[in-house]
Design a protein around this motif. Sequence first.
Motif, PDB file in Angstrom:
ATOM      1  N   TYR A  97       0.866  -1.173   0.000  1.00 35.72           N
ATOM      2  CA  TYR A  97       0.000   0.000   0.000  1.00 35.72           C
ATOM      3  C   TYR A  97       0.902   1.222   0.000  1.00 35.72           C
ATOM      4  O   TYR A  97       1.801   1.334   0.827  1.00 35.72           O
ATOM      5  N   SER A  98       0.696   2.131  -0.975  1.00 37.89           N
ATOM      6  CA  SER A  98       1.542   3.310  -1.059  1.00 37.89           C
ATOM      7  C   SER A  98       0.717   4.528  -1.456  1.00 37.89           C
ATOM      8  O   SER A  98       0.216   4.613  -2.580  1.00 37.89           O
ATOM      9  N   HIS A  99       0.570   5.440  -0.501  1.00 33.45           N
ATOM     10  CA  HIS A  99      -0.104   6.718  -0.747  1.00 33.45           C
ATOM     11  C   HIS A  99      -1.470   6.533  -1.381  1.00 33.45           C
ATOM     12  O   HIS A  99      -1.770   7.070  -2.454  1.00 33.45           O
ATOM     13  N   ARG A 100      -2.282   5.731  -0.716  1.00 31.77           N
ATOM     14  CA  ARG A 100      -3.672   5.450  -1.090  1.00 31.77           C
ATOM     15  C   ARG A 100      -3.819   4.562  -2.327  1.00 31.77           C
ATOM     16  O   ARG A 100      -4.889   4.470  -2.924  1.00 31.77           O
ATOM     17  N   GLU A 101      -2.739   3.881  -2.716  1.00 27.40           N
ATOM     18  CA  GLU A 101      -2.802   2.968  -3.859  1.00 27.40           C
ATOM     19  C   GLU A 101      -2.202   1.618  -3.480  1.00 27.40           C
ATOM     20  O   GLU A 101      -1.264   1.545  -2.690  1.00 27.40           O
ATOM     21  N   TYR A 102      -2.757   0.567  -4.082  1.00 26.24           N
ATOM     22  CA  TYR A 102      -2.163  -0.760  -3.965  1.00 26.24           C
ATOM     23  C   TYR A 102      -1.185  -0.924  -5.114  1.00 26.24           C
ATOM     24  O   TYR A 102      -1.503  -0.601  -6.259  1.00 26.24           O
TER      25      TYR A 102
END
Length: 197
Positions: free
Chosen positions: A165-170
């Motif tokens: 998970y990175s800055h509201r993204e998978y």
Amino acid sequence: MSKVRWKPGNLIYPLPAALVSCRSKTHGDNLITIAWTGTICTNPPMCYISIRPDRYSYDIINESKEFVINLTTTQMARGTDWCGVKSGRDYDKFKECGFTKGEAEVVDVPLVNESPLAIECKVVEIKELGSHHMFIANVVSATVDDKYLDDTGAFNLNQSDLICYSHREYRKLGQKIGHFGYAVKKLKKKPRRKKIN
């Protein structure tokens, strides 16, 4: 190159996109998607998860003092996201997402069979930090999917198509660029060729 100063916030990414399973006599079984998780000690093995007190799983884990961290893959991504936005108050998340329950070795909590790695945990302390409470836990067992074991018995987790998970993204984890210690590893000298007279 110039820098822009932002207000303080949680911008440490990427993080695991973990499915945490839990069970209590009062609430039954549930899954919650957790990104605020990680290792905090090697010996003894310890980790943590942080949960908002208003989340349904908070009461379950607070009651049972047990949980399982199930790492996730690209094939599990949609279900992982769904478990993070829907509440166990309203849904049977295992059923809705098609995840199957496995049996844990030590804790009385189901594993997610689709996960390549399930880490069983027993809570030793709860820290009330603010918006989230941190459940500090001992790792008491781990279960791996044997399809990621090679002929020597080594576990090849990086072949399981993990997501983060990175800055509201998978995001799907990318290619290997090195290994632990490669920056200081001495190069092997090539053997000298013998001269032929």
